[in-house]
Design a protein around this motif. Structure first.
Motif, PDB file in Angstrom:
ATOM      1  N   GLY A  87      42.408  -1.714  25.421  1.00  0.00           N
ATOM      2  CA  GLY A  87      43.067  -2.080  24.163  1.00  0.00           C
ATOM      3  C   GLY A  87      44.531  -2.436  24.396  1.00  0.00           C
ATOM      4  O   GLY A  87      45.132  -2.018  25.391  1.00  0.00           O
ATOM      5  N   THR A  88      45.101  -3.193  23.454  1.00  0.00           N
ATOM      6  CA  THR A  88      46.456  -3.707  23.633  1.00  0.00           C
ATOM      7  C   THR A  88      47.493  -2.592  23.804  1.00  0.00           C
ATOM      8  O   THR A  88      48.309  -2.641  24.728  1.00  0.00           O
ATOM      9  CB  THR A  88      46.859  -4.574  22.414  1.00  0.00           C
ATOM     10  N   ALA A  89      47.452  -1.585  22.936  1.00  0.00           N
ATOM     11  CA  ALA A  89      48.519  -0.572  22.948  1.00  0.00           C
ATOM     12  C   ALA A  89      48.598   0.137  24.295  1.00  0.00           C
ATOM     13  O   ALA A  89      49.663   0.216  24.911  1.00  0.00           O
ATOM     14  CB  ALA A  89      48.293   0.424  21.822  1.00  0.00           C
ATOM     15  N   SER A  90      47.462   0.614  24.784  1.00  0.00           N
ATOM     16  CA  SER A  90      47.505   1.378  26.039  1.00  0.00           C
ATOM     17  C   SER A  90      47.846   0.460  27.208  1.00  0.00           C
ATOM     18  O   SER A  90      48.571   0.848  28.129  1.00  0.00           O
ATOM     19  CB  SER A  90      46.184   2.116  26.269  1.00  0.00           C
ATOM     20  N   ARG A  91      47.373  -0.775  27.144  1.00  0.00           N
ATOM     21  CA  ARG A  91      47.676  -1.719  28.234  1.00  0.00           C
ATOM     22  C   ARG A  91      49.187  -1.963  28.316  1.00  0.00           C
ATOM     23  O   ARG A  91      49.782  -1.946  29.392  1.00  0.00           O
ATOM     24  CB  ARG A  91      46.930  -3.033  27.987  1.00  0.00           C
ATOM     25  N   GLY A 212      40.903 -14.084  29.219  1.00  0.00           N
ATOM     26  CA  GLY A 212      39.599 -13.968  28.539  1.00  0.00           C
ATOM     27  C   GLY A 212      39.380 -12.556  28.029  1.00  0.00           C
ATOM     28  O   GLY A 212      38.954 -12.337  26.890  1.00  0.00           O
ATOM     29  N   ARG A 213      39.699 -11.573  28.846  1.00  0.00           N
ATOM     30  CA  ARG A 213      39.511 -10.169  28.453  1.00  0.00           C
ATOM     31  C   ARG A 213      40.402  -9.796  27.271  1.00  0.00           C
ATOM     32  O   ARG A 213      39.985  -9.085  26.368  1.00  0.00           O
ATOM     33  CB  ARG A 213      39.808  -9.238  29.630  1.00  0.00           C
ATOM     34  N   ILE A 214      41.649 -10.270  27.305  1.00  0.00           N
ATOM     35  CA  ILE A 214      42.567  -9.951  26.201  1.00  0.00           C
ATOM     36  C   ILE A 214      42.007 -10.535  24.899  1.00  0.00           C
ATOM     37  O   ILE A 214      41.998  -9.881  23.853  1.00  0.00           O
ATOM     38  CB  ILE A 214      43.980 -10.506  26.487  1.00  0.00           C
ATOM     39  N   LEU A 215      41.505 -11.763  24.981  1.00  0.00           N
ATOM     40  CA  LEU A 215      40.972 -12.395  23.767  1.00  0.00           C
ATOM     41  C   LEU A 215      39.731 -11.648  23.273  1.00  0.00           C
ATOM     42  O   LEU A 215      39.564 -11.427  22.071  1.00  0.00           O
ATOM     43  CB  LEU A 215      40.649 -13.875  24.028  1.00  0.00           C
ATOM     44  N   VAL A 216      38.879 -11.234  24.210  1.00  0.00           N
ATOM     45  CA  VAL A 216      37.684 -10.470  23.827  1.00  0.00           C
ATOM     46  C   VAL A 216      38.097  -9.150  23.172  1.00  0.00           C
ATOM     47  O   VAL A 216      37.542  -8.738  22.154  1.00  0.00           O
ATOM     48  CB  VAL A 216      36.786 -10.209  25.063  1.00  0.00           C
ATOM     49  N   ASP A 375      45.487  -6.091  33.971  1.00  0.00           N
ATOM     50  CA  ASP A 375      46.890  -6.033  34.381  1.00  0.00           C
ATOM     51  C   ASP A 375      47.659  -7.308  34.044  1.00  0.00           C
ATOM     52  O   ASP A 375      48.310  -7.915  34.901  1.00  0.00           O
ATOM     53  CB  ASP A 375      46.991  -5.741  35.896  1.00  0.00           C
ATOM     54  N   LEU A 376      47.562  -7.729  32.805  1.00  0.00           N
ATOM     55  CA  LEU A 376      48.305  -8.909  32.348  1.00  0.00           C
ATOM     56  C   LEU A 376      48.979  -8.544  31.032  1.00  0.00           C
ATOM     57  O   LEU A 376      48.347  -7.987  30.142  1.00  0.00           O
ATOM     58  CB  LEU A 376      47.340 -10.082  32.137  1.00  0.00           C
ATOM     59  N   ALA A 377      50.273  -8.850  30.923  1.00  0.00           N
ATOM     60  CA  ALA A 377      51.007  -8.454  29.715  1.00  0.00           C
ATOM     61  C   ALA A 377      51.795  -9.632  29.167  1.00  0.00           C
ATOM     62  O   ALA A 377      52.189 -10.522  29.919  1.00  0.00           O
ATOM     63  CB  ALA A 377      51.972  -7.317  30.055  1.00  0.00           C
ATOM     64  N   PRO A 378      52.026  -9.628  27.860  1.00  0.00           N
ATOM     65  CA  PRO A 378      52.937 -10.654  27.332  1.00  0.00           C
ATOM     66  C   PRO A 378      54.329 -10.394  27.882  1.00  0.00           C
ATOM     67  O   PRO A 378      54.672  -9.241  28.153  1.00  0.00           O
ATOM     68  CB  PRO A 378      52.900 -10.420  25.813  1.00  0.00           C
TER      69      PRO A 378
END
Ligand code: GDP
Length: 390
Positions: A87-91, A212-216, A375-378
């Motif tokens: 999930g976004t927050a923990s990532r 792709g994973r982030i979008l999913v 392991d990809l972040a904005p």
């Protein structure tokens, strides 16, 4: 040993037949659950045949791997179980910490120098060297040092003051006002199309998989196109990324025209009504003219169907000046709208963010911070500066 009676053989044969039937039924049902569900219907104009003027460009056969591929049944043990991307927050929490670990040395070094009792010429030279070593580039380094000298003379050289001034100046260099949103949404009911370009080895395919994973994870439906048709391994690799999260991957045989695979991927995305199509491209930096032709054609062919909404240039942060040269070549070949800086976890040279944004006038939108699938972040300017200052 006595031979078994004839009816025993018939029974054994029947049992084997029953087992095979059950195995096939299980395999088929698992395969149909394997792909991400996307609405089967397409907007009425989306499935229309493409304009044929440039027909020769789009001819080679392509294949879709995933739920609707007409592949032979796969043995059950070979079927992937779908992963739930982080999930976004923990990532973001996890990756901000990793960014601090890899980049913290720069800020600490600068703060130590700025906290000296006397800021003499030698100290300013050391500050300049520290910035240049972090790949910030000559012009931004000069600008930063000039600003620091002026401000610290006026505002005093207390350690806390130095930290505040340095933080503000670094933030200004990173340019927090740039629009860093990823354009993954299309118009008129068609998908957003993200074209990912860059030299081989920079982490392009990995980045396509990670996006792709982030979008999913954000509940978006995705199709990926493996248009790096010069390396069979690239298509295989993307296929695996897709399988893990149930995203279908359109690919063609090795050597197929990349533009035809890109076209088919976008067409597939339109037909299925997905939100976003991600297109990986070939990264052979053979010669500038060849690269321009190839990328130009890929974009042109896609845009017969729908506009490309984002062109991401992937650069390896560990390559320093070499990366900057690549950036220039690609920017001339195609209209880059965002930069992905990979391998920031493996390099303390985060200053490249400043250098490459200046060079191309395009924002860094994403940063790669490891080999893990999530392991990809904005790229967030304030978080980046905080990471630099430790
Ligand atoms: P491509 O040739 O540009 O498609 O590159 P690949 O996607 O195949 O990646 C090349 C290598 O870089 C692989 O081993 C990746 O795991 C690695 N890689 C990609 N992104 C990152 C990153 O952000 N950090 C680290 N440490 N390795 C990365």
């Amino acid at each position: 040993m006595d031979a078994l009676p004839g009816w025993t053989y018939v029974l054994i044969a029947l049992a084997i037949l029953a087992l095979i039937t059950v195995a096939v039924a299980v395999t088929v049902s698992l395969r149909s659950r394997g792909g991400k569900a996307v609405p089967p219907s397409a907007p009425t104009d989306a499935g229309a045949p493409p304009p044929r003027a440039d027909e020769a460009e789009v001819t080679a056969p392509t294949e879709v791997t995933g739920q609707e591929a007409a592949a032979p049944p796969v043995p059950e043990e070979a079927l992937p179980t779908l992963e739930q991307p982080e999930g976004t927050a923990s990532r973001l929490v996890r990756l901000r910490q990793r960014l601090s670990r890899s980049q913290g040395a720069l800020g600490k070094g600068l703060l130590a120098l700025l906290s000296r009792d006397k800021l003499d010429e030698d100290t300013w030279e050391s500050i300049e060297d520290t910035l240049l070593t972090a790949d910030i580039g000559v012009a931004p380094t000069t600008q930063l040092v000039d600003n620091l000298r002026t401000r610290l003379r006026v505002e005093g050289g207390e350690a806390t003051e130095a930290r505040r001034v340095l933080s503000e100046e670094l933030l200004a260099l990173v340019n927090p006002d740039l629009d860093r949103r990823l354009r993954v949404t299309g118009e008129d009911g068609k998908p957003g199309v993200v074209l990912v370009v860059g030299v081989n080895g920079v982490g392009k395919t990995t980045t396509v998989g990670k996006i792709g994973r982030i979008l999913v994870a954000e509940d978006r439906s995705v199709v990926m196109g493996a248009a790096d048709t010069f390396r069979a391994a690239a298509a295989e690799q993307l296929g695996t990324w897709g399988e893990r999260v149930g995203v279908d991957v359109v690919r063609g045989p090795e050597g197929t025209d990349p533009a035809s695979v890109a076209f088919e991927a976008v067409k597939e995305g339109i037909d299925r009504g997905v939100d976003t199509v991600l297109v990986d491209t070939a990264g052979r930096l053979q010669n500038k003219a060849g690269l321009m032709d190839e990328l130009g054609k890929v974009k042109r062919v896609i845009e017969k169907l729908t506009p490309v909404t984002e062109v991401l240039l992937v650069l390896d942060a560990t390559t320093g000046q070499n990366g900057m040269i690549q950036a220039r070549v690609f920017a001339e070949a195609v209209d880059v709208t965002g930069i992905v800086l990979t391998k920031l976890d493996g390099s303390a040279k985060g200053g490249i963010v400043v250098a490459v944004q200046r060079e191309l006038g395009v924002p860094v939108k994403l940063v790669g911070l490891g080999e893990g699938p999530d392991d990809l972040a904005p790229f967030e300017p304030q978080a980046f500066v905080d990471a630099l200052l430790g």
